[in-house]
Structures are given as C-alpha cells and as structure tokens.
Design a protein around this motif. Structure first.
Motif, mmCIF file in Angstrom:
data_model
loop_
_atom_site.group_PDB
_atom_site.id
_atom_site.type_symbol
_atom_site.label_atom_id
_atom_site.label_comp_id
_atom_site.label_asym_id
_atom_site.label_seq_id
_atom_site.Cartn_x
_atom_site.Cartn_y
_atom_site.Cartn_z
ATOM 1 N N TYR A 156 59.928 -11.161 58.320
ATOM 2 C CA TYR A 156 59.667 -11.383 56.901
ATOM 3 C C TYR A 156 59.296 -12.849 56.661
ATOM 4 O O TYR A 156 59.739 -13.745 57.376
ATOM 5 N N ASP A 157 58.508 -13.080 55.623
ATOM 6 C CA ASP A 157 58.198 -14.437 55.173
ATOM 7 C C ASP A 157 58.999 -14.707 53.903
ATOM 8 O O ASP A 157 58.913 -13.951 52.935
ATOM 9 N N ASP A 159 60.569 -17.649 51.013
ATOM 10 C CA ASP A 159 60.698 -18.959 50.371
ATOM 11 C C ASP A 159 62.028 -18.979 49.619
ATOM 12 O O ASP A 159 62.272 -18.132 48.748
ATOM 13 N N SER A 252 65.747 -19.132 43.499
ATOM 14 C CA SER A 252 64.658 -18.193 43.775
ATOM 15 C C SER A 252 64.618 -17.854 45.259
ATOM 16 O O SER A 252 64.691 -18.744 46.110
ATOM 17 N N VAL A 254 62.004 -15.499 47.505
ATOM 18 C CA VAL A 254 60.803 -14.672 47.541
ATOM 19 C C VAL A 254 60.677 -14.119 48.951
ATOM 20 O O VAL A 254 60.580 -14.873 49.925
ATOM 21 N N ASP A 256 58.432 -11.730 51.337
ATOM 22 C CA ASP A 256 57.117 -11.095 51.459
ATOM 23 C C ASP A 256 56.422 -10.986 50.103
ATOM 24 O O ASP A 256 55.856 -9.949 49.746
ATOM 25 N N GLY A 257 56.487 -12.085 49.342
ATOM 26 C CA GLY A 257 55.799 -12.149 48.060
ATOM 27 C C GLY A 257 56.539 -11.530 46.895
ATOM 28 O O GLY A 257 56.073 -11.605 45.754
ATOM 29 N N GLU A 258 57.704 -10.939 47.146
ATOM 30 C CA GLU A 258 58.468 -10.287 46.085
ATOM 31 C C GLU A 258 59.683 -11.130 45.708
ATOM 32 O O GLU A 258 60.511 -11.470 46.550
ATOM 33 N N GLU A 259 59.766 -11.486 44.428
ATOM 34 C CA GLU A 259 60.890 -12.271 43.929
ATOM 35 C C GLU A 259 62.141 -11.409 43.875
ATOM 36 O O GLU A 259 62.126 -10.306 43.328
ATOM 37 N N GLU A 309 54.541 -25.300 58.421
ATOM 38 C CA GLU A 309 54.772 -24.461 57.245
ATOM 39 C C GLU A 309 55.894 -25.047 56.404
ATOM 40 O O GLU A 309 57.066 -24.830 56.677
ATOM 41 N N HIS A 311 57.657 -25.934 52.462
ATOM 42 C CA HIS A 311 57.834 -25.360 51.136
ATOM 43 C C HIS A 311 56.890 -26.058 50.141
ATOM 44 O O HIS A 311 56.771 -27.287 50.159
#
Length: 323
Positions: A156-157, A159, A252, A254, A256-259, A309, A311
């Motif tokens: 998974y990616d 943030d 926060s 996130v 895979d792009g989902e908050e 990579e 933030h």
C-alpha cells in the motif's frame, strides 16, 4: 475492585487515566507528582493519598502493601517519557502490574531489560496503544487483512500527517528536551508508528527527510506499505481549511488515495484500554518493540533532505510557506 496508584498525576494525560480508573469501577489509593496543583483529583478520587516526593510515595506503597493484606494491583505511569523505564521498574518490583503511557520507553534495549524484571516479579507491563482500539483503525486492519488474503504481496501507499499546535511553553518544558522526550517523532508520533506496524507489518527501511525543532518528516518501508510521514507542532503548517475552521489539530491517513477518517472517536479510548487490560487483553512489552525501535532509529538518523519519496508537506518547511 482493583486498587491503583498513579505516577505523574498532574500531567496532561493523567485525567484520562483517572477517568478510566473511575469508569471501570476501581479506586485510586495514591498519587505522585512534584507539582501540587492537581484539583482534578477532587472530582475523581479526593480520598487518595498524594505525594510530591518519590521517597515518601515509595514508603507509602511499601507500608500500605504490607498492612492487613492490602495490595496495589496496578500502577499507572503518566510521568515524562525519560522516566518511564525507571518508574516501570519500581512498579514491577513493588508487586504491581503496570499501565504505561506511550512511549513505553525511549530505546528498545530498555524493553529487553524490563522483560527480565517481569520474569523475576511475575508482573506485567501494559501499553496504552489507543489507536489499536479506534474503530476506524480496527476497520482498516480488517480490510487490509482481507485484501492480503487475496493478494499476499500487496504493498500500500500511505501518507500520514499529524499536526498538533503547541505554544512556546512546549520547548521550555521537558517535551522540548530531546534527552527527556525523545523528540517530536517520539513524543507525538510513536502511537502512529505502532498502528502502522500493527496493520502493515514490520519496518524494513527507515529514512528521515527533515528534522527541525518543530517538525520531523520521513519515510518508512513496511512489509506491506510504503509510508510518507509528516509530524509537526507548528500551527503554521496546518491546511488552510483547518485554520479557517478554527481547529488546531489535523490528523490524516491516506491509504492508496483514500482518506481514512479518524479525527474523532478518541474521548473514551483510555477507558476502553483499561477495560481490555483488566480483562487480560493488554498490549505487552513485546508489542511495543517495533514502535520504540522505529522512533529510536529516527532520533539517530541524519536527515537526507528532499530526496526520494518525501511527504508533500515538506515543501512548506523548506519554502517556509504557510498555506
């Protein structure tokens, strides 16, 4: 009814522990803090014995435990981070189980020594890892486990962003002293690293991009996740929408792009933690190891700057743009 004592009764987090002791139907018999302005005790345990000197607290715990079969079952530790190791040792050797605020200790080798004392005393140390009980994090862990059953190699990616505003007092207090608090990543981030390792697996690689008195940022490669993280106590880095709403904290995650929403739901997590500990389901020393090792490594790594990579909030620090 279990009998509790608390070390660090005047601190920020202590009222949550007192509330948890009370709400789980137990009692506080003694409290220790060098600061004596703790009127909060009047609304919780006004009959509890209170001490400002460790020596007198130590004597009370020893004498009280010898009297008529009395026994302090748990000692809750809410003292400054650098004292946790010593206070855990005291509690275990006094014949009590321990409930300790995060970070458990500042370095992983302290855990290894505490494991020896647990074996000698037969007592247990329990961590407060409230994010493991947060409904949003429990749901995320279940979702990830289900997806990994289908695709065991999935990565998974992520943030992770956490900003919690602190004034000038913060850096005058022990929290601003690296040797006492462990620094920003330890003091405000250790429970996030625990949560990430709990859900996505152990740390494979650990890098730091930025270190300032107010901010730490870096990256983690976990077994099943690549993580970019940003932690700060500087309110200037809050997103504009958060400032306009009059808020001073921003959390926060996130994936895979989902908050993943987890801004609320914290009010009762200490009580939930106590409930699980009292049922024998606490998180022990071994479960603290990954997060403690992670923050200890971060503390000793040199920052590499904006390479690889990093933030996106790192650009706010470099450019000193407050938007």
């Amino acid at each position: 009814m279990k009998k509790f004592a608390i070390i660090g009764a005047a601190g920020y987090i202590a009222p949550r522990h007192m509330k948890a002791i009370k709400e789980t139907g137990n009692t506080l018999v003694a409290a220790l803090d060098p600061y004596d302005g703790i009127g909060i005790m009047d609304s919780n345990f006004p009959e509890a014995n209170f001490f400002t000197e460790f020596e007198r607290f130590d004597r009370f715990v020893d004498k009280w435990s010898r009297k008529n079969g009395c026994k302090i079952d748990f000692i809750s530790i809410c003292s400054p981070n650098y004292l946790h190791d010593s206070h855990i040792r005291f509690a275990l050797k006094s014949g009590a189980d321990v409930i300790c605020e995060k970070p458990l200790v500042l370095n992983p080798w302290n855990i290894e020594q505490l494991e020896e004392i647990e074996k000698e005393t037969g007592k247990k140390t329990n961590n407060i890892f409230q994010l493991r009980l947060h409904p949003s994090m429990v749901a995320l862990k279940q979702k990830v486990q289900n997806e990994l059953k289908v695709n065991p190699s999935k990565v998974y990616d992520i943030d992770l962003t956490y900003l919690t505003s602190r004034g000038k007092w913060y850096f005058v207090s022990w929290k601003g002293d690296m040797s006492k608090s462990g620094g920003i990543a330890t003091n405000i981030g250790v429970h996030f690293y625990d949560m990430l390792c709990w859900i996505f697996g152990d740390v494979i690689e650990n890098v730091v991009h930025l270190k300032t008195p107010y901010t730490n940022a870096g990256g983690l490669i976990l077994k099943h996740a690549n993580v970019r993280w940003f932690l700060s106590v500087n309110q200037n880095y809050l997103p504009l929408k958060v400032k306009l709403a009059g808020q001073t904290t921003f959390r926060s995650i996130v994936v895979d792009g989902e908050e993943i929403e987890f801004s609320g739901g914290f009010a009762d997590l200490h009580t939930r933690s106590y409930e699980e500990i009292l049922k024998g389901n606490g998180f022990g020393l071994s479960e603290a190891y990954s997060s403690v090792e992670t923050v200890s490594t971060i503390r000793n790594l040199a920052p590499i700057g904006l390479n690889g990579e990093y933030h996106p909030f790192c650009k706010k620090v470099i450019a000193k743009t407050y938007i």
